[in-house]
Design a protein around this motif. Structure first.
Motif, PDB file in Angstrom:
ATOM      1  N   PHE A 155      14.514  -9.280  22.112  1.00 29.21           N
ATOM      2  CA  PHE A 155      15.069  -7.943  21.846  1.00 29.21           C
ATOM      3  C   PHE A 155      16.577  -8.023  21.614  1.00 29.21           C
ATOM      4  O   PHE A 155      17.118  -7.391  20.705  1.00 29.21           O
ATOM      5  N   ASP A 156      17.252  -8.820  22.445  1.00 27.09           N
ATOM      6  CA  ASP A 156      18.702  -8.964  22.307  1.00 27.09           C
ATOM      7  C   ASP A 156      19.066  -9.559  20.951  1.00 27.09           C
ATOM      8  O   ASP A 156      20.016  -9.105  20.296  1.00 27.09           O
ATOM      9  N   SER A 157      18.304 -10.549  20.534  1.00 29.35           N
ATOM     10  CA  SER A 157      18.563 -11.154  19.228  1.00 29.35           C
ATOM     11  C   SER A 157      18.296 -10.164  18.099  1.00 29.35           C
ATOM     12  O   SER A 157      19.032 -10.119  17.105  1.00 29.35           O
ATOM     13  N   ALA A 158      17.231  -9.374  18.234  1.00 29.67           N
ATOM     14  CA  ALA A 158      16.919  -8.379  17.213  1.00 29.67           C
ATOM     15  C   ALA A 158      18.033  -7.342  17.087  1.00 29.67           C
ATOM     16  O   ALA A 158      18.394  -6.917  15.981  1.00 29.67           O
ATOM     17  N   ILE A 159      18.602  -6.936  18.217  1.00 27.35           N
ATOM     18  CA  ILE A 159      19.708  -5.982  18.192  1.00 27.35           C
ATOM     19  C   ILE A 159      20.916  -6.579  17.472  1.00 27.35           C
ATOM     20  O   ILE A 159      21.627  -5.886  16.731  1.00 27.35           O
ATOM     21  N   PHE A 202      14.828 -14.368  11.343  1.00 33.67           N
ATOM     22  CA  PHE A 202      15.172 -14.309  12.761  1.00 33.67           C
ATOM     23  C   PHE A 202      16.188 -15.371  13.147  1.00 33.67           C
ATOM     24  O   PHE A 202      17.085 -15.128  13.954  1.00 33.67           O
ATOM     25  N   ASP A 203      16.085 -16.559  12.581  1.00 33.94           N
ATOM     26  CA  ASP A 203      16.984 -17.650  12.957  1.00 33.94           C
ATOM     27  C   ASP A 203      18.437 -17.383  12.569  1.00 33.94           C
ATOM     28  O   ASP A 203      19.344 -18.066  13.061  1.00 33.94           O
ATOM     29  N   LEU A 204      18.683 -16.417  11.687  1.00 31.45           N
ATOM     30  CA  LEU A 204      20.057 -16.132  11.255  1.00 31.45           C
ATOM     31  C   LEU A 204      20.895 -15.575  12.388  1.00 31.45           C
ATOM     32  O   LEU A 204      22.116 -15.777  12.427  1.00 31.45           O
ATOM     33  N   TRP A 205      20.287 -14.849  13.316  1.00 34.08           N
ATOM     34  CA  TRP A 205      21.053 -14.207  14.376  1.00 34.08           C
ATOM     35  C   TRP A 205      20.393 -14.336  15.739  1.00 34.08           C
ATOM     36  O   TRP A 205      20.712 -13.598  16.656  1.00 34.08           O
ATOM     37  N   ARG A 206      19.484 -15.323  15.873  1.00 32.20           N
ATOM     38  CA  ARG A 206      18.840 -15.497  17.166  1.00 32.20           C
ATOM     39  C   ARG A 206      19.855 -15.963  18.197  1.00 32.20           C
ATOM     40  O   ARG A 206      20.779 -16.721  17.900  1.00 32.20           O
ATOM     41  N   SER A 207      19.679 -15.503  19.403  1.00 32.87           N
ATOM     42  CA  SER A 207      20.576 -15.877  20.491  1.00 32.87           C
ATOM     43  C   SER A 207      20.405 -17.357  20.835  1.00 32.87           C
ATOM     44  O   SER A 207      19.319 -17.934  20.694  1.00 32.87           O
ATOM     45  N   LEU A 222      12.185  -2.056  17.111  1.00 35.19           N
ATOM     46  CA  LEU A 222      13.298  -2.941  16.792  1.00 35.19           C
ATOM     47  C   LEU A 222      13.031  -3.719  15.509  1.00 35.19           C
ATOM     48  O   LEU A 222      13.923  -3.884  14.667  1.00 35.19           O
ATOM     49  N   GLU A 223      11.809  -4.195  15.359  1.00 37.42           N
ATOM     50  CA  GLU A 223      11.488  -4.995  14.174  1.00 37.42           C
ATOM     51  C   GLU A 223      11.624  -4.178  12.898  1.00 37.42           C
ATOM     52  O   GLU A 223      12.159  -4.661  11.887  1.00 37.42           O
ATOM     53  N   PHE A 224      11.161  -2.937  12.916  1.00 36.88           N
ATOM     54  CA  PHE A 224      11.275  -2.093  11.733  1.00 36.88           C
ATOM     55  C   PHE A 224      12.739  -1.799  11.426  1.00 36.88           C
ATOM     56  O   PHE A 224      13.151  -1.777  10.254  1.00 36.88           O
ATOM     57  N   ALA A 225      13.550  -1.575  12.465  1.00 32.32           N
ATOM     58  CA  ALA A 225      14.965  -1.317  12.258  1.00 32.32           C
ATOM     59  C   ALA A 225      15.674  -2.535  11.672  1.00 32.32           C
ATOM     60  O   ALA A 225      16.552  -2.402  10.809  1.00 32.32           O
ATOM     61  N   VAL A 226      15.312  -3.731  12.133  1.00 34.47           N
ATOM     62  CA  VAL A 226      15.889  -4.957  11.577  1.00 34.47           C
ATOM     63  C   VAL A 226      15.558  -5.078  10.096  1.00 34.47           C
ATOM     64  O   VAL A 226      16.420  -5.399   9.270  1.00 34.47           O
ATOM     65  N   GLU A 227      14.313  -4.830   9.752  1.00 41.51           N
ATOM     66  CA  GLU A 227      13.854  -5.054   8.386  1.00 41.51           C
ATOM     67  C   GLU A 227      14.272  -3.946   7.425  1.00 41.51           C
ATOM     68  O   GLU A 227      14.693  -4.213   6.299  1.00 41.51           O
ATOM     69  N   ALA A 228      14.139  -2.687   7.850  1.00 39.45           N
ATOM     70  CA  ALA A 228      14.346  -1.562   6.935  1.00 39.45           C
ATOM     71  C   ALA A 228      15.713  -0.918   7.069  1.00 39.45           C
ATOM     72  O   ALA A 228      16.128  -0.169   6.173  1.00 39.45           O
ATOM     73  N   GLY A 229      16.425  -1.169   8.148  1.00 37.15           N
ATOM     74  CA  GLY A 229      17.693  -0.515   8.380  1.00 37.15           C
ATOM     75  C   GLY A 229      17.527   0.727   9.241  1.00 37.15           C
ATOM     76  O   GLY A 229      16.435   1.300   9.332  1.00 37.15           O
ATOM     77  N   ILE A 230      18.607   1.146   9.847  1.00 34.61           N
ATOM     78  CA  ILE A 230      18.548   2.275  10.778  1.00 34.61           C
ATOM     79  C   ILE A 230      18.147   3.584  10.101  1.00 34.61           C
ATOM     80  O   ILE A 230      17.321   4.334  10.644  1.00 34.61           O
TER      81      ILE A 230
END
Length: 473
Positions: A337-341, A361-366, A382-390
């Motif tokens: 979750f932290d990485s997704a944020i 995911f590896d671009l910003w994984r903790s 969280l996954e939808f927000a990562v992919e589609a934007g807020i």
């Protein structure tokens, strides 16, 4: 006489075409869990094609008789228009002709390394976006069809019963495989979750989510059945239990099988996600004066049975609360979750492209996420927000919240058909809660069944005078 006979044949033809389309939808959704939850390219493509054919059949029925469009535009336009806007944005993520300033910087960096120009896009993997959109459109089409077919009380009831029957069959199959000592999924050898029941699903959490949805519907149907057959005057708990056996025996057996399946899946999320769903059913069943006592007795009996089942077979599930290693543990999910944020903060408006979570995911994984490849955020929001934007995430969330609010309102305001919006609200509470810690709504079979239930619940949340034309039979 000849003209009358011809007119009668035409009416039968119209009704038959609509009936074929409706039963096609029911069968497709019921069969979706069979091929590994339809969570493979072949099965989910077949699901999309099947739903598309049903949609064509429904459209043909509408052309022959426009009255088949049961819900007027004014009742559902916020959800329909909002969903169209989300789809339009997800499509824009995949095309190269959007402004270059919107494109992900990695396209420019890759072009610089390769020494040749690349088209670029908002999405880092447009092909994944197209595939994910196909699945999302399929779920939207199931909701659309259920919303229109579900304006008929008879068809709405069939839709709910179909989920219970299908869920019970899959639960019975899973129990049979479990007690036979087989380590198989259909004709495949299991490659995961050897100590848990998964039936035709691969993941135990997904199986628990699907059977939990069927369980909530079965409890609601049993409560309604007992309310319809209740006697005049006071009725003791013992008399209510006796009536359960006499009038709702098959439903009670289904509830036992479904509850046992949830427990034998050993899914923590699947078990605890039932709590808000049962709370909704408890509220909806007891608030009406005409059946408050019956509703309380039914839910008390069901909760008592569930507690007994947890005491007998839930130790393995409850014991898993102490597990604290790997990506499926509580600590592991928090790290994801932290990485997704972090990913959301990196591209809050545009996102990385629908369906690209595993790829990016590896671009910003903790640095603390030491376990291997992560293909899901284990949090659908969280996954939808990562992919589609807020913005797109908030729009989709608003659509679902609006539909759920209408269903909750229908549960409160309706009397005769309150069970349909009540079930839709309860299942939304269950699936929405489970989606906080897993990816249940990203599994095609679960998403399709949920959209079927939500669609008929939304169709039945309106009073008769609000629906024009009149409901078909």
């Amino acid at each position: 006489m000849t003209i009358a006979a011809s007119g009668a044949r035409q009416e039968v033809g119209k009704a038959s075409l609509a009936a074929i389309a409706f039963w096609g939808l029911i069968i497709i959704v019921a069969l979706a869990p069979f091929p590994l939850g339809s969570n493979r390219p072949g099965p989910w493509s077949a699901l999309a094609i099947g739903v598309g054919l049903v949609l064509v059949g429904w459209a043909a029925a509408v052309l022959r008789d426009p009255r088949r469009v049961s819900l007027p535009w004014t009742l559902h336009w916020p959800a329909t228009a909002g969903f169209a806007l989300v789809l339009a944005w997800l499509y824009l993520q995949t095309v190269p002709w959007t402004p270059a300033a919107w494109h992900n910087p990695l396209w420019r960096e890759t072009a610089s390394v390769l020494g040749q120009p690349l088209g670029g896009a908002i999405s880092l993997s447009p092909s994944d976006g197209v595939t994910a959109m196909m699945r999302l459109i399929t779920y939207g089409a199931v909701f659309w069809l259920a919303m229109n077919f579900g304006i008929s009380r008879r068809r709405a009831a069939i839709a709910l019963w179909s989920v219970v029957v299908a869920g019970t069959i899959y639960a019975a199959y899973g129990i049979a495989v479990e007690f036979a000592g087989n380590q198989t999924i259909l004709w495949y050898q299991k490659w995961a979750y050897f100590d848990s029941m998964t039936a035709t699903f691969v993941n135990r959490n997904n199986f628990a989510s699907y059977t939990g949805m069927a369980l909530l519907i079965a409890v609601a149907l049993l409560s309604q059945k007992l309310r319809d057959t209740r006697q005049e005057g006071e009725e003791s708990l013992a008399e209510t239990l006796d009536r359960i056996v006499r009038t709702g025996g098959l439903l009670f057996v289904a509830i036992l099988l479904l509850a046992s399946a949830v427990l034998l899946s050993h899914s923590r999320g699947g078990l605890f996600a039932l709590v808000p769903g049962i709370a909704v059913l408890a509220y909806g069943s007891t608030r009406r004066a005409d059946g408050a006592r019956t509703g309380r007795h039914v839910l008390f009996g069901i909760v008592l049975v569930l507690l007994c089942l947890v005491a007998i077979g839930g130790s393995a599930t409850l014991g898993r609360l102490e597990i604290a290693d790997g990506p499926l543990s509580i600590d592991g999910r928090i790290l994801i979750f932290d990485s997704a944020i972090r990913g959301i903060r990196a591209a809050p408006l545009t996102g990385y492209g629908y369906g690209t979570f595993e790829s990016v995911f590896d671009l910003w994984r903790s640095d603390f996420v030491s376990f291997g490849r992560i293909d899901k955020a284990h949090n659908t929001y969280l996954e939808f927000a990562v992919e589609a934007g807020i913005p797109a995430f908030l729009c989709m969330l608003a659509i679902l919240a609006w539909i759920a609010a209408k269903c909750f309102g229908g549960m409160i305001s309706r009397r005769r058909d309150a069970i349909y919006p009540m079930v839709a609200t309860a299942v939304t509470a269950q699936q929405g809660t489970h989606a906080l810690v897993d990816f249940n709504l990203q599994i095609p079979a679960i998403a399709a069944a949920y959209c079927l239930v939500l669609g008929v619940g939304f169709a039945q949340c309106w009073r008769t005078r609000e629906v024009d034309p009149l409901r078909p039979g």
